[in-house]
Design a protein around this motif. Structure first.
Motif, short mmCIF file in Angstrom:
data_model
loop_
_atom_site.label_atom_id
_atom_site.label_comp_id
_atom_site.label_asym_id
_atom_site.label_seq_id
_atom_site.Cartn_x
_atom_site.Cartn_y
_atom_site.Cartn_z
N PRO A 148 2.18 3.54 5.71
CA PRO A 148 3.37 3.16 4.95
C PRO A 148 4.47 4.22 5.05
CG PRO A 148 1.39 3.08 3.57
CD PRO A 148 1.02 3.78 4.83
N PRO A 149 5.74 3.83 4.97
CA PRO A 149 6.84 4.80 4.98
C PRO A 149 6.94 5.48 3.61
CG PRO A 149 7.73 2.60 4.62
CD PRO A 149 6.23 2.44 4.80
N ALA A 150 7.63 6.63 3.56
CA ALA A 150 7.80 7.34 2.28
C ALA A 150 8.47 6.44 1.25
CB ALA A 150 8.60 8.61 2.50
N THR A 161 5.22 7.14 -1.22
CA THR A 161 4.27 8.20 -0.86
C THR A 161 4.98 9.55 -0.92
OG1 THR A 161 4.81 8.33 1.50
CG2 THR A 161 3.25 6.63 0.84
N LEU A 162 4.19 10.61 -0.94
CA LEU A 162 4.75 11.93 -0.75
C LEU A 162 5.11 12.03 0.74
CD1 LEU A 162 4.93 14.78 -2.33
CD2 LEU A 162 3.13 15.41 -0.77
N GLU A 163 6.17 12.79 1.06
CA GLU A 163 6.48 13.02 2.48
C GLU A 163 5.46 14.01 3.00
OE1 GLU A 163 10.53 14.26 2.86
OE2 GLU A 163 11.32 12.32 2.29
N VAL A 174 0.84 -1.20 0.00
CA VAL A 174 0.00 0.00 0.00
C VAL A 174 0.88 1.26 0.00
CG1 VAL A 174 -1.66 1.32 1.40
CG2 VAL A 174 -1.86 -1.19 1.23
N THR A 175 0.51 2.25 -0.82
CA THR A 175 1.22 3.53 -0.77
C THR A 175 0.30 4.62 -0.22
OG1 THR A 175 0.73 4.18 -3.07
CG2 THR A 175 2.74 2.90 -2.68
N GLU A 176 -0.58 5.14 -1.06
CA GLU A 176 -1.46 6.22 -0.60
C GLU A 176 -2.71 6.29 -1.46
OE1 GLU A 176 1.37 9.63 -0.99
OE2 GLU A 176 0.25 10.12 -2.77
#
Ligand SMILES: *Cc1c(COP(=O)(O)O)cnc(C)c1O
Length: 331
Positions: free
Chosen positions: A233-235, A239-241, A214-216
């Motif tokens: 989830p971590p960047a 994902t965007l920070e 999973v991202t965003e």
């Protein structure tokens, strides 16, 4: 909200409510363009500049919240957003003609000039302007900056919960189109996802990376809650920070005593969560009622998300004296 039985008209009305914050009500008097405050109607760019200029375009989305009781307008996390704008410009090898302090000052003057008395959205946008074909590599040149702003309503406290579906599209990645950069071009990925999810009757699509993690959401982050632990989830997952995520993590850990884990999330882990929510500047904090039809609790805003949403509301609107360092008072 149950989408399966909704008529097309109901779905459209619902989509309108969801996107209401993005709908232009009335144009403000001014925007800021390359060093000057300009009348909204006079802020034009030549048609020949359309297209390629968008390739390198990076931006920020910043919210301002009106505290009606104290008649004050607060911009949320202005410095953090301007810092991230500089980071996005750096990756694009774009120099800023203005420092973050100068941009911050221009934003405050612009918002004051527009005399908003309600919630607002501010969007600084940086791009390579005249004479720079966007398909050519451009090395360390100054960009142009436009700042526009508008009234934008808030969903905080609405009691609304959104439906999500896992998208069949994958997330862009750091070596393809870096998600860490808040780039307009990255939104092509978001657009495919949003198109698919609305066709399938969901409010939002959840994007997996090439590894299936999973991202965003198309323009917001996702958290799940399992056994009173919040997980996001971590960047590095793609994902965007997110500035809102950072805020939410601090509120969860320090104020609500909820431990937070930043780690990979599998698709099926979404289905067995107790609660879930999305967050971002545009999305604020909104509960997820179901993912791929797997409903959380009774489908309404869950107990933990409810507390978090209230706390987030109080912080951004300055209803609490806490976290004053996150708010910049306009007037
Ligand atoms: C802006 C944005 C977010 C949310 O970031 P915030 O800093 O919380 O506003 C999430 N995903 C994408 C793709 C974004 O552009």
């Amino acid at each position: 909200m149950n989408k399966e039985n909704a008529t097309e008209e109901e779905q459209m009305a619902d989509g309108k409510a969801r996107d209401a914050w993005a709908a232009p009500q009335e144009n403000p008097k001014y925007l800021w363009m390359s060093g000057e405050q300009v009348d909204w109607d006079k802020a034009t760019v030549h048609a020949s500049r359309l297209g390629w200029s968008a390739i390198s375009m990076v931006f920020e989305g910043i919210r301002g919240y009106w505290n009606a009781e104290h008649e004050k307008l607060y911009i949320f996390h202005l410095d953090a957003h301007l810092k991230r704008l500089m980071q996005s410009m750096r990756v694009m090898r774009m120099r800023s003609p203005w420092t973050t302090q100068e941009l911050s000052q221009h934003i405050l003057e612009l918002v004051k000039a527009n005399e908003f008395r309600g919630d607002i959205y501010i969007q600084p946008t940086a791009y390579f302007g005249e004479g720079t074909p966007g398909y050519l590599a451009v090395q360390e040149r100054p960009g142009e900056i436009i700042i526009h702003n508008r009234a934008a309503s808030s969903t905080l406290g609405s009691g609304n919960a959104v439906t999500c579906g896992v998208s069949s599209w994958n997330r862009i990645s750091d070596n393809v189109m870096p998600p860490r950069v808040k780039a307009i071009a990255n939104y092509q990925n978001s657009r495919y996802v949003a198109d698919e999810s609305s066709r399938h009757g969901y409010d939002f699509g959840i994007i997996l990376n090439q590894q299936g993690k999973v991202t965003e959401i198309s323009y917001a982050c996702i958290f799940i809650v399992r056994d009173s632990v919040a997980i996001t989830p971590p960047a590095s997952a793609g994902t965007l920070e997110s500035i809102t995520s950072e805020v939410v993590i601090e509120l969860l850990e320090k104020e609500l005593g909820v431990p937070v884990q930043q780690r990979d999330i599998d698709r099926t882990e979404l289905y067995i969560a107790d609660e879930a929510f999305i967050c971002g500047t545009g999305a604020e904090v909104q509960a997820i009622s179901s993912i791929d039809g797997y409903q959380f609790g009774d489908g309404n805003v869950g107990p933990l998300v409810s507390k978090l949403e209230q706390l987030f509301h109080d912080v951004v609107r300055g209803k609490t004296s806490g976290h004053a360092e996150w708010r910049t008072e306009v007037y």
